[in-house]
Scaffold this motif. Sequence first.
Motif: not given
Ligand SMILES: [Zn+2]
Length: 369
Positions: A248-251, A259-263, A266-268
């Motif tokens: 859910w965190g990466h929706t 920018a998100c840690r996953c690359g 705009g991720c939650l």
């Molecule tokens: Zn993410």
Amino acid sequence: MESKRTTVRDLRRHNRSALLSKLFFDGPLSRHELSSLTGLSAATVSNVTGELIEERLIVEAGLIDSDGGRPRVLLRVDPHYGHVIGIDVGETGVKVELFDLAMTALATVDHPLPSVRPDPATVVAQLASGLREVIAQTGVDEASIIGVGIGVPGAVEQGAAGADLVRVHAPTIGWDAVPFGRLLRDAGITLPLYFENGAKTQGQAEMWFGAGRGCGHAVIALLGSGVGAAVITDGNTYRGATSSAGEWGHTTIAYGGRACRCGAKGCLEAYVGAESILDRYRQARGGRAVSGADEHASLDALIAAAGRSKTAARVLQETAGYLGAGIANLINLFNPERIVLGGWAGLALGTKLLPDIRAAAQEHAMRHA
Ligand SMILES: [Zn+2]
């Protein structure tokens, strides 16, 4: 004849499992209560509990009055029959706890991890030494340990041939197909091991012992430094094709956003993870960081500052908005009976923002859901 024997054996297994589970989660219970809760006949309950008492899996636990009749004997799982170990590989450390079967913690060991991106070899060394320490501290016989449950960050790919072939994928901390089961075997650990994603283990715990009890359909939303969720449908954790469901965190909550840690962008998690909330606050103050020795203390300081600082209040209001919208997405996708907000940051924010989070969720979710 073979198929008939199998059927009888399966039925016996099913009855034992149904009665043991009931006693484990809801005991102590009388035979009469067991019969009405499981739908098994009084004779079956009497037979199977007799067997379980003989094997010392369950014991008598006092008497309870019945209306006018003889007092009824209560039964429960014998806390001393065996032991279980739970391990949480978190963002800041490895926690190892040894329990009896009444889930009383007999020993706890906490090992901090030196980095927020720990390499698998360090984690394996901490796991193995934590296991040896709790066993040494309690002096329990290794043969009495029924299993070791290990919650890890990232997606857990369950091996077809058991825990030894488990692989863990956690791109946010740089783990790519780490064979944890094999690494622990190589470190000399021979106990039965069970791996699962940490959010899913916490979700399962909430369903068994916490705020999710009694729900068939629920989402356990977890906010820490990162953001995860466990989706429970019909009483089971939803996994998807390769066990990575529930990220859910990466929706995406804002197309082309932070920018998100996953690359991705705009991720939650890039808005409502504790690390991101603190980062948004710092940016809103022109780069001045909030005080606090660690993320927990800093988030508490930010929440406390909201009473006197317009900037802090605005950052928290926006957080409630993003989180509410994220929760509305869960409502629209899964139609749960209940959403549980957990994780250390979720608990801290919930105390202050729950009405605003609810309002935002309602505003964004389909009305009938
Ligand atoms: Zn993410």
